[in-house]
Scaffold this active site. Structure first.
Site, PDB file in Angstrom:
ATOM      1  N   ASP A  39       0.847  -1.190   0.000  1.00  0.00           N
ATOM      2  CA  ASP A  39       0.000   0.000   0.000  1.00  0.00           C
ATOM      3  C   ASP A  39       0.884   1.242   0.000  1.00  0.00           C
ATOM      4  O   ASP A  39       1.807   1.353   0.809  1.00  0.00           O
ATOM      5  CB  ASP A  39      -0.943   0.028   1.208  1.00  0.00           C
ATOM      6  N   ASN A 101      -5.338  -4.980  -6.770  1.00  0.00           N
ATOM      7  CA  ASN A 101      -6.453  -4.306  -6.126  1.00  0.00           C
ATOM      8  C   ASN A 101      -6.268  -2.788  -6.010  1.00  0.00           C
ATOM      9  O   ASN A 101      -7.241  -2.060  -5.844  1.00  0.00           O
ATOM     10  CB  ASN A 101      -6.653  -4.908  -4.725  1.00  0.00           C
ATOM     11  N   SER A 153     -14.863  -3.372 -12.470  1.00  0.00           N
ATOM     12  CA  SER A 153     -15.978  -2.660 -11.848  1.00  0.00           C
ATOM     13  C   SER A 153     -17.139  -2.592 -12.829  1.00  0.00           C
ATOM     14  O   SER A 153     -16.940  -2.560 -14.050  1.00  0.00           O
ATOM     15  CB  SER A 153     -15.552  -1.236 -11.471  1.00  0.00           C
ATOM     16  N   TYR A 166     -12.026   5.917 -14.904  1.00  0.00           N
ATOM     17  CA  TYR A 166     -12.134   4.688 -14.120  1.00  0.00           C
ATOM     18  C   TYR A 166     -12.733   3.563 -14.973  1.00  0.00           C
ATOM     19  O   TYR A 166     -12.241   2.428 -14.968  1.00  0.00           O
ATOM     20  CB  TYR A 166     -13.017   4.987 -12.908  1.00  0.00           C
ATOM     21  N   GLY A 167     -13.785   3.885 -15.721  1.00  0.00           N
ATOM     22  CA  GLY A 167     -14.433   2.877 -16.556  1.00  0.00           C
ATOM     23  C   GLY A 167     -13.512   2.340 -17.632  1.00  0.00           C
ATOM     24  O   GLY A 167     -13.471   1.133 -17.901  1.00  0.00           O
ATOM     25  N   LYS A 170     -11.000   0.059 -15.965  1.00  0.00           N
ATOM     26  CA  LYS A 170     -11.595  -1.168 -15.436  1.00  0.00           C
ATOM     27  C   LYS A 170     -12.023  -2.131 -16.538  1.00  0.00           C
ATOM     28  O   LYS A 170     -12.068  -3.347 -16.325  1.00  0.00           O
ATOM     29  CB  LYS A 170     -12.786  -0.822 -14.531  1.00  0.00           C
ATOM     30  N   ARG A 201     -13.716   3.334   1.195  1.00  0.00           N
ATOM     31  CA  ARG A 201     -13.475   4.781   1.103  1.00  0.00           C
ATOM     32  C   ARG A 201     -13.960   5.330  -0.234  1.00  0.00           C
ATOM     33  O   ARG A 201     -14.375   6.484  -0.331  1.00  0.00           O
ATOM     34  CB  ARG A 201     -11.977   5.082   1.251  1.00  0.00           C
TER      35      ARG A 201
END
Length: 307
Positions: A39, A101, A153, A166-167, A170, A201
Site C-alpha cells: 500500500d 487491487n 468494476s 475509471y471505466g 476497469k 473509502r
C-alpha cells in the site's frame, strides 16, 4: 467440500492497507498464505503516501500468528514494483498469488475532466496491474503455477456517469485478463477478474446507510479467495457484493452476412435488428473465433470449402 487453504502459498495484494485489499490480505493470511501487504498509503485520489496502513495490516496478521511483510511500492512505478517482488522472492522464494487491487478515484464528467486526472486513474488501475503482473509473470511461469486476480468494476463493464477514466481502466483489465489467460494456461497460470461492490473509502457517501450495512468487504473477499484458489476458475469475471455473486459474460450475436454488393451502410441499417438479435449468441474465448465465423459466412455465400 473441504476448506479452501493456502498453506505454503505466497500472495501479494496491492492496495491492501484499507478496504477490500485489507480484507483480502487478512483472509488469505487466515487461510495460511504468507502475504505481502502492499500500500502506498495515499488518499482516495492518489495524493500523499505512508507505509503506516500496510504496517498496521501486517501487525494484525502477525498478531494472529500469520506471516506478512509490508511494502509501499507505487504500482505505477515498475522499479518499485520489481523491488517488491524481488523482496518477496528473497524472503519466501516464490510468488503464487497476485491480487491487483490498488486504485484511486478522480471523478468528473468527461467534459470537465483534466487529462491529467484521466491519465492518473488509468495509470494506477490498468498500468499498475500491468506492472505488478509483469513482475510476477516469469517467476510464475518458471514455477508452473500462478493465480492472478484483476479488479474490474460495473463502471467499466456497464458504465457510470462521471467515471470515464475509471471505466476505461476497469474494462482494460478485462481485456488484459483475456489475453493472459491464453498465454498463461500452459504454464499453470490462471487469471480471473473480480468486479466488486462494497462499502469502502471509494463508495462512502454514495450509498444509503441502510443499504451500505449490507455491503461488507468480507462478502466480496469470499469471491476473491475462490478466484485465486488452487481449484478456482479461469478467465472469469466474478461480480460480488452484499452477499450476491454473479458472472459477467461477453457474448457475440450470430449476426448476418451481406453479399459484396450489399456491404453498404444502408444495408447495415436495414439489417440492424437481425445483427443485434441475441438468439444463438456465443461466448468466444479468443478474437480469432469471430474472424473464422465471418469467413465461414463469406465462404458459404461463395461456395468455397474451408480446410
Amino acid at each position: 467440500m473441504s476448506d479452501i487453504r493456502f498453506d505454503g502459498r505466497v500472495a501479494i495484494v496491492t492496495g491492501a492497507g484499507t478496504g477490500l485489499g485489507k480484507s483480502h490480505a487478512l483472509e488469505l493470511a487466515r487461510r495460511g498464505a504468507k502475504v505481502v501487504v502492499n500500500d502506498l498509503g495515499g488518499s482516495v485520489s492518489g495524493e500523499g503516501g505512508s507505509l503506516s496502513a500496510a504496517e498496521s495490516v501486517v501487525r494484525e496478521i502477525t498478531d494472529a500468528g500469520g506471516q506478512a511483510i509490508a511494502h509501499g511500492a507505487n504500482v505505477t512505478r515498475i522499479a518499485e514494483v520489481q523491488d517488491m517482488v524481488d523482496q518477496t522472492l528473497k524472503t519466501w522464494g516464490k510468488v503464487d498469488i497476485l491480487v491487483n487491487n490498488a486504485g484511486i478515484l478522480r471523478d468528473k464528467s468527461f467534459s470537465k475532466m483534466p487529462l491529467e486526472d484521466f491519465q492518473a486513474v488509468v495509470d494506477v488501475h490498468l498500468i499498475g496491474s500491468v506492472n505488478a503482473t509483469k513482475a510476477v509473470w516469469e517467476p510464475m511461469r518458471e514455477a508452473g503455477y500462478g493465480r492472478i486476480a484483476m479488479t474490474s468494476s460495473s463502471s467499466g463493464i456497464y458504465g457510470n456517469f462521471g467515471q470515464s477514466n475509471y471505466g476505461a481502466a476497469k474494462m482494460g483489465v478485462v481485456g488484459f485478463m483475456n489475453v493472459l489467460h491464453l498465454e498463461g494456461q500452459k504454464y499453470g497460470i490462471k487469471v480471473n477478474t473480480l468486479s466488486p461492490t462494497a462499502l469502502t473509502r471509494m463508495t462512502e457517501g454514495l450509498i444509503p446507510e441502510e443499504a451500505a450495512k449490507l455491503m461488507t468487504v468480507e462478502s466480496v473477499t469470499a469471491g476473491l479467495v475462490y478466484l485465486v484458489s488452487e481449484d478456482g476458475p479461469a478467465r472469469t469475471i466474478l461480480c460480488a457484493g452484499a452477499g450476491g455473486y454473479a458472472a459477467t459474460k461477453i457474448y457475440e450475436t450470430p449476426g448476418v452476412y451481406l453479399a459484396p454488393e450489399d456491404q453498404t451502410p444502408e444495408k447495415v441499417a436495414e439489417n440492424f435488428n437481425k445483427i443485434v438479435d441475441p438468439d444463438g449468441q456465443q461466448e468466444f474465448e479468443q478474437g480469432g473465433q469471430q474472424t473464422f465465423k465471418f469467413v465461414e459466412y463469406a465462404a458459404r455465400h461463395f461456395g468455397v470449402k474451408l480446410g
